[in-house]
Design an enzyme around this catalytic site. Structure first.
Site, PDB file in Angstrom:
ATOM      1  CD  GLU A 124      10.052   3.178  -3.718  1.00  0.00           C
ATOM      2  OE1 GLU A 124       8.788   3.116  -3.100  1.00  0.00           O
ATOM      3  OE2 GLU A 124      10.930   2.014  -3.603  1.00  0.00           O
ATOM      4  CB  CYS A 175       7.825   2.192  -7.488  1.00  0.00           C
ATOM      5  SG  CYS A 175       6.700   2.496  -6.050  1.00  0.00           S
ATOM      6  CG  ASN A 224       5.816   2.049   3.703  1.00  0.00           C
ATOM      7  OD1 ASN A 224       6.614   2.729   4.170  1.00  0.00           O
ATOM      8  ND2 ASN A 224       5.557   0.822   3.790  1.00  0.00           N
ATOM      9  CD  GLU A 263       1.920  -1.269   5.283  1.00  0.00           C
ATOM     10  OE1 GLU A 263       1.295  -1.892   6.078  1.00  0.00           O
ATOM     11  OE2 GLU A 263       2.927  -1.806   4.646  1.00  0.00           O
ATOM     12  CB  CYS A 303       7.512  -2.632  -6.321  1.00  0.00           C
ATOM     13  SG  CYS A 303       6.394  -1.322  -6.476  1.00  0.00           S
ATOM     14  CB  CYS A 357       5.565   2.158  -3.124  1.00  0.00           C
ATOM     15  SG  CYS A 357       5.233   0.654  -3.327  1.00  0.00           S
TER      16      CYS A 357
HETATM   17  N1  THU Z   1       6.948  -0.675  -0.490  1.00  0.00           N
HETATM   18  C1  THU Z   1       7.498   0.471  -0.859  1.00  0.00           C
HETATM   19  O1  THU Z   1       7.192   1.414  -0.266  1.00  0.00           O
HETATM   20  N2  THU Z   1       8.369   0.717  -1.966  1.00  0.00           N
HETATM   21  C2  THU Z   1       8.523  -0.220  -2.640  1.00  0.00           C
HETATM   22  O2  THU Z   1       9.274  -0.374  -3.701  1.00  0.00           O
HETATM   23  C3  THU Z   1       8.246  -1.877  -2.157  1.00  0.00           C
HETATM   24  C4  THU Z   1       7.121  -1.936  -1.242  1.00  0.00           C
HETATM   25  C5  THU Z   1       6.037  -0.704   0.728  1.00  0.00           C
HETATM   26  C6  THU Z   1       4.419  -1.187   0.324  1.00  0.00           C
HETATM   27  C7  THU Z   1       4.014  -1.798   1.436  1.00  0.00           C
HETATM   28  O3  THU Z   1       3.561  -0.876   2.605  1.00  0.00           O
HETATM   29  C8  THU Z   1       5.294  -2.416   2.026  1.00  0.00           C
HETATM   30  O4  THU Z   1       6.390  -1.992   1.528  1.00  0.00           O
HETATM   31  C9  THU Z   1       5.425  -4.062   2.066  1.00  0.00           C
HETATM   32  O5  THU Z   1       5.113  -4.382   0.864  1.00  0.00           O
END
Ligand code: THU
Length: 132
Positions: free
Chosen positions: A55, A93, A42, A44, A90, A53
């Site tokens: 994925e 994704c 991930n 940000e 999520c 994310c």
């Molecule tokens: N996140 C992912 O990388 N993958 C997911 O399927 C769910 C959430 C990340 C996004 C964000 O940087 C952190 O997790 C918190 O939501």
């Protein structure tokens, strides 16, 4: 590549996560039909909504490199400096994965220990959205 090896690649990718705002790090390792593995973490952003994310980073890397058929994805996530726990993908994704992956795609989730839970994309996203 077996599920344990793929999950190990996801855990390695998790260490590259850029997550200063949530403190929640995620790594993904996507296995293409060719046998090649595409990893993602991930990433940000201070403006929050551009955050991507792990994925989606992995699948966009793969597709942009010419691979668009996949057999498995492993995902590891958790709070910084804590053992990788189960981090089901999520909804966004799941939809992105469903564009390229069959319902039988193995989704390998870390379990907080040395093991893994294996699900399928179809179980995680029944009735995906599609045009027509
Ligand atoms: N996140 C992912 O990388 N993958 C997911 O399927 C769910 C959430 C990340 C996004 C964000 O940087 C952190 O997790 C918190 O939501």
């Amino acid at each position: 590549m077996n599920p344990t090896e793929l999950l190990q690649r996801a855990k390695e990718a998790q260490t590259n996560a850029y997550a200063p705002y949530s403190g929640f790090t995620v790594g993904a390792a996507l296995l293409g039909k060719s046998g090649k593995v595409y990893t993602g973490c991930n990433v940000e952003n201070a403006s929050f909504s551009p955050t991507c994310c792990a994925e989606r980073v992995a699948i966009f890397k793969a597709v942009s490199e010419g691979e668009s058929e996949f057999v498995a994805i492993a995902i590891a996530g958790g709070k910084k400096n804590e053992p990788a726990a189960a981090c089901p993908p999520c909804g966004v994704c799941r939809q992105v994965l469903s564009e390229f992956c069959p319902e039988e795609l193995s989704v390998i989730l870390a379990d907080g220990g040395e093991g893994a839970t294996v699900l399928t994309l179809g179980a995680l996203l029944p009735h995906r959205f599609h045009l027509s």
